[in-house]
Design a protein around this motif. Structure first.
Motif, PDB file in Angstrom:
ATOM      1  N   VAL A   1       0.870  -1.218  -0.048  1.00 22.67           N
ATOM      2  CA  VAL A   1      -0.127   0.106  -0.033  1.00 22.67           C
ATOM      3  C   VAL A   1       0.870   1.280  -0.028  1.00 22.67           C
ATOM      4  O   VAL A   1       0.637   2.333  -0.398  1.00 22.67           O
ATOM      5  CB  VAL A   1      -0.930   0.065   1.214  1.00 22.67           C
TER       6      VAL A   1
ATOM      7  N   LEU B   1       1.203   3.257  -3.204  1.00 22.25           N
ATOM      8  CA  LEU B   1      -0.184   3.783  -3.608  1.00 22.25           C
ATOM      9  C   LEU B   1      -0.398   5.007  -2.822  1.00 22.25           C
ATOM     10  O   LEU B   1      -1.028   6.110  -3.315  1.00 22.25           O
ATOM     11  CB  LEU B   1      -1.293   2.567  -3.228  1.00 22.25           C
TER      12      LEU B   1
ATOM     13  N   ALA C   1      -3.608   8.908 -12.710  1.00 21.82           N
ATOM     14  CA  ALA C   1      -3.049   7.974 -12.012  1.00 21.82           C
ATOM     15  C   ALA C   1      -1.628   7.314 -12.472  1.00 21.82           C
ATOM     16  O   ALA C   1      -0.719   7.262 -11.829  1.00 21.82           O
ATOM     17  CB  ALA C   1      -3.862   6.709 -11.817  1.00 21.82           C
TER      18      ALA C   1
ATOM     19  N   LEU D   1       1.934   7.746 -10.748  1.00 21.88           N
ATOM     20  CA  LEU D   1       2.600   6.506 -10.584  1.00 21.88           C
ATOM     21  C   LEU D   1       4.106   6.764 -11.111  1.00 21.88           C
ATOM     22  O   LEU D   1       5.162   6.203 -10.453  1.00 21.88           O
ATOM     23  CB  LEU D   1       1.902   5.503 -10.877  1.00 21.88           C
TER      24      LEU D   1
ATOM     25  N   THR E   1       6.159   8.364  -8.703  1.00 23.01           N
ATOM     26  CA  THR E   1       6.135   7.903  -7.112  1.00 23.01           C
ATOM     27  C   THR E   1       7.747   7.392  -6.939  1.00 23.01           C
ATOM     28  O   THR E   1       8.281   7.677  -5.752  1.00 23.01           O
ATOM     29  CB  THR E   1       5.226   6.752  -7.000  1.00 23.01           C
TER      30      THR E   1
END
Length: 561
Positions: free
Chosen positions: A183, A186, A423, A427, A430
């Protein structure tokens, strides 16, 4: 959205409070400072949030989350090697290998996490690797065996670890570690997306054309802080005033890049048909100003409506007088003579004295392309010893950087991008978010450190070290913009020359020599006169020698004519 620009603005206007603000032509530097400080506060908060997620996740996952650092470091090395000064084919090959090795490692790691949280047992024993390694290092593990069910034999035996013997609580702990590790990226991606969404909303709403003119409703302007309010007031006093406090190394800081600066001197020869009157600098400037100001008036059209429809930027031409004073010698920044009566004293003294440090200029400014191109012409006239000296120093502020010009477009694109695109964007950023967060926090601490150790508040005043507008400028101008700059400068310089010619003629002085020289010098040539004739060096020269006839030298002559 630009860390380096924001930090440079804060360093110049907030940290170095001993420096005067550079003239801000077409912008409000105090407003830029307010938004730079607000953007830094927001970015520090987001960076702290990302690091907090890591700080919480690492112990909850028993260090398993640190495995993300391995593929991230590989991909960072791939980017660094691609820019390294080595043969291109080697850099591309090594970058390709490292990048895809990092991606495959990350994919495999995520796959194992998914299998574990889904109830799989095969590769799940990889989660006990940190525990097994610790037990092996401390000597608490079994003497021999295999690592889990992977069949790894030989070499240093870490020992077999039978998870069934650890009980259900250990299995639950492993499952929690897997969930936390899975997680974490995310949650970080969500934070990255929220940060970008907030910045996009600021650009689209608070900095929109509809809301930006309302200064009082700007959240950045309402920020608390005694230091900010004090420095904001000083910047607003200094940036648009007719008094320019300068540093000797860069007196025209804020005006942009020099553009074909030129000067000339001619002998003041009285005409034979009348007695020459005294001619001072103020008289010459009084003849220049009306001619330049007339450029605001459109040429005669068929109707007043047609004349009013003219949108040439020369209609917004600005003319004022400014005095340049050196910052050295003042005891404090507040001691600068910005008051109207104090400036008038300096203006009256500087216009005639022709001093080296205190200089008077006629400043003519044209802001084109919505202030994207700012053309400024500084004119200085001085008479000394029967000579007339004319100095013309054009400067151009070139367009803003392209990414600054595209800020609204990027904000609009991000706001109306579909959820899948947002998204993917989050990502992709990230993996590097943790490194950027650490760098952001360190850079945010630097101004605090400098404020505490630099002692700038007690320093003697200094001229501006940088201009906010110049920090955001680029040298890439379009052909249209180049053409406009050339048109503005040519038109203004012709009117300046016409004003000087008119002043000389009305005062009873000959004007032939001045008219002959100013044409060549203003076009970038150098005029040299001798007893035998004249020499013109530069482009488009036509030299006339009244004593010996004419000798045309037309064309792009870069030699002697």
């Amino acid at each position: 959205m630009d860390d380096e620009f924001r930090d440079a603005v804060i360093d110049e206007l907030y940290v170095h409070e001993e420096r005067f603000a550079a003239p801000s032509l077409g912008i409000d530097a105090a407003r830029v400072l307010a938004h730079a400080l607000r953007a830094r506060r927001l970015q520090l908060a987001w960076a702290a949030t990302i690091l907090l997620l890591w700080i919480v996740a690492v112990p909850l996952s028993s260090g398993l989350a640190l495995f993300y650092l391995f593929p991230v470091v590989l991909m960072a090395l791939a980017r660094a090697i691609r820019r390294a000064p080595i043969p291109r084919w080697i850099a591309r090959f090594l970058s390709f290998v490292l990048r895809w090795y990092g991606r495959l490692t990350l994919t495999f790691f995520l796959l194992v996490l998914v299998i574990k949280v889904g109830g799989g047992n095969g590769p799940a024993n990889v989660f006990v690797f940190p525990t097994a390694l610790l037990r092996y290092v401390t000597g608490d593990g079994p003497d021999n065996g295999s690592f889990g069910d992977s069949g790894w034999q030989g070499g240093p035996q870490i020992g077999s670890l039978d998870t069934s013997s650890l009980g259900g609580s250990y299995e639950t702990s492993l499952l929690v570690q897997a969930w936390v590790t899975l997680v974490l990226p995310l949650l970080v991606a969500v934070v990255v997306a929220l940060q970008r969404g907030q910045f996009a909303r600021v650009l689209a709403s608070e900095l929109s054309k509809a809301r930006f003119p309302d200064v009082m409703s700007d959240p950045a302007e309402r920020a608390e802080g005694i230091r900010f309010h004090r420095l904001r007031g000083r910047v607003r006093i200094e940036q648009h005033g007719p008094l320019v406090m300068y540093r000797a190394a860069d007196p025209f800081c804020g005006a942009g890049s020099p553009y074909k600066t030129w000067s000339l001197s001619v002998e003041l020869r009285p005409r034979a048909d009348r007695t020459a009157a005294p001619l001072d600098n103020s008289a010459i400037l009084r003849r220049i100003v009306p001619l330049v100001a007339a450029l605001r008036v459109p040429s005669p059209h068929g109707s007043p409506q047609s004349a009013a429809a003219v949108r040439d930027r020369l209609r917004g031409l600005e003319i004022d007088e400014c005095v340049f004073l050196p910052a050295e010698g003042l005891r404090s920044r507040e001691a600068a003579p910005y008051a109207p009566d104090a400036f008038e004293v300096h203006r009256a003294g500087a216009v005639e004295e022709g001093g080296e440090t205190r200089r008077h200029f006629l400043r003519i400014r044209v802001g084109g392309w919505s202030e994207g191109i700012v053309t400024t012409v500084f004119v200085r006239v001085h008479t000394q010893g029967g000579m007339l000296m004319l100095e013309v120093a054009p400067h151009v502020l070139w367009p803003l950087r392209q990414d600054f010009q595209d800020a609204d477009r990027l904000a609009h694109l991000h706001r109306y991008l579909n959820p899948f695109g947002k998204a993917v964007w989050a990502l992709n950023r990230t993996p590097s978010s943790a490194g950027r967060a650490v760098v952001t926090l360190l850079r945010g601490l630097l101004p605090v450190w400098h404020l505490g150790t630099g002692g700038y508040g007690a320093s003697l005043p200094d001229g501006p070290g940088a201009s906010v507008r110049e920090l955001g400028s680029s040298d890439d101008a379009s052909l249209f913009q180049d053409m406009d700059v050339a048109r503005y400068l040519t038109t203004i310089q012709q009117r300046v020359a016409a004003g000087v010619t008119t002043a000389l003629r009305e005062a009873g002085y000959q004007t032939d020599e001045f008219e002959q020289r100013v044409i060549h010098v203003a076009n970038g040539g150098v005029y040299v006169e001798s007893a035998q004739g004249a020499v013109g060096i530069g482009d488009n020269n036509t030299i006339t020698n009244n004593q010996g006839g004419t000798a045309p030298g037309e064309g792009n002559n870069r030699g002697n004519s």
